[in-house]
Design a protein around this motif. Structure first.
Motif, PDB file in Angstrom:
ATOM      1  N   THR A 295      -0.457 -73.687  42.467  1.00  0.00           N
ATOM      2  CA  THR A 295       0.186 -72.689  41.668  1.00  0.00           C
ATOM      3  C   THR A 295       0.329 -71.349  42.585  1.00  0.00           C
ATOM      4  OG1 THR A 295      -1.132 -73.670  39.887  1.00  0.00           O
ATOM      5  CG2 THR A 295      -0.403 -71.184  39.753  1.00  0.00           C
TER       6      THR A 295
ATOM      7  N   ASP B 188       6.259 -73.169  34.716  1.00  0.00           N
ATOM      8  CA  ASP B 188       5.011 -73.667  33.846  1.00  0.00           C
ATOM      9  C   ASP B 188       4.825 -72.987  32.698  1.00  0.00           C
ATOM     10  OD1 ASP B 188       4.835 -75.478  35.808  1.00  0.00           O
ATOM     11  OD2 ASP B 188       3.368 -74.754  36.793  1.00  0.00           O
TER      12      ASP B 188
ATOM     13  N   GLN C 152       2.165 -67.558  38.533  1.00  0.00           N
ATOM     14  CA  GLN C 152       1.118 -68.854  38.236  1.00  0.00           C
ATOM     15  C   GLN C 152       2.027 -70.123  37.978  1.00  0.00           C
ATOM     16  OE1 GLN C 152      -2.098 -68.603  39.346  1.00  0.00           O
ATOM     17  NE2 GLN C 152      -1.209 -66.767  40.098  1.00  0.00           N
ATOM     18  N   THR C 153       3.062 -70.649  38.799  1.00  0.00           N
ATOM     19  CA  THR C 153       3.713 -71.702  38.609  1.00  0.00           C
ATOM     20  C   THR C 153       3.693 -72.840  39.795  1.00  0.00           C
ATOM     21  OG1 THR C 153       5.789 -72.532  37.918  1.00  0.00           O
ATOM     22  CG2 THR C 153       5.866 -70.727  39.235  1.00  0.00           C
ATOM     23  N   ASN C 154       3.654 -74.121  39.293  1.00  0.00           N
ATOM     24  CA  ASN C 154       3.807 -75.110  40.267  1.00  0.00           C
ATOM     25  C   ASN C 154       5.095 -75.406  40.510  1.00  0.00           C
ATOM     26  OD1 ASN C 154       0.910 -75.425  39.042  1.00  0.00           O
ATOM     27  ND2 ASN C 154       1.005 -76.445  41.092  1.00  0.00           N
TER      28      ASN C 154
END
Length: 165
Positions: A97, A125, A151-153
């Protein structure tokens, strides 16, 4: 016969959709770095004289969790006689993340049309993030936009630019 007609209709629709995406600007020889940004204010501090203009943010309908969420950013408005002058898209996946930031620019080179409206749809996300004009803008022949996602994958975007000559 009805199932065959339905399959044929779906195949034709798929061809139409894929041909409409053929205009997406992609150049395998251009490498685009994504900058990891903790805070857009820090980014602005590192670029003196930068005047950030926030795009309007509209969360899209929630899709299946495996796909993520879509967020729509817009700036300007469609006007009579404008047309789609460029589009760009890309997809990125990360092993962990991250807070992600990237810059999209129209035109990528040369002189563009007068920008009237910009729409950027991001899939990530969650729906946390923003988009800011960092150079040029509506009514000009150039625009550069900083997109951030928190906060993303995974991160995907599709940018469409409308303008007049």
């Amino acid at each position: 016969m009805c199932k065959l007609s339905l399959c044929l209709l779906v195949a034709i629709f798929g061809c139409l959709v894929s041909s409409s995406l053929a205009g997406v600007a992609r150049d395998n020889y251009i490498h685009r770095d994504i900058v990891f940004v903790e805070d857009v204010r820090d980014f602005a501090a590192k670029h003196p004289g930068l005047n950030l203009q926030r795009l309007e943010k509209q969360p899209e309908s929630v899709r299946a969790r495996a796909v993520g969420q879509s967020v729509r950013y817009t700036l300007g408005s469609r006007i009579s006689g404008d047309r789609l002058v460029a589009q760009d898209a890309d997809v990125f996946n990360y092993p962990k993340t991250n807070d992600v930031s990237m810059q999209v620019t129209y035109p990528q080179s040369g002189v563009g049309s007068i920008v009237t409206f910009v729409e950027i749809i991001c899939t990530q996300d969650n729906d946390e993030g923003n988009a800011y004009v960092v150079a040029g803008g509506i009514g000009q022949r150039f625009i550069s936009i900083l997109i951030e996602a928190k906060q993303t994958n995974s991160f995907a975007y599709q940018a469409q630019y409308y303008g007049t000559d």
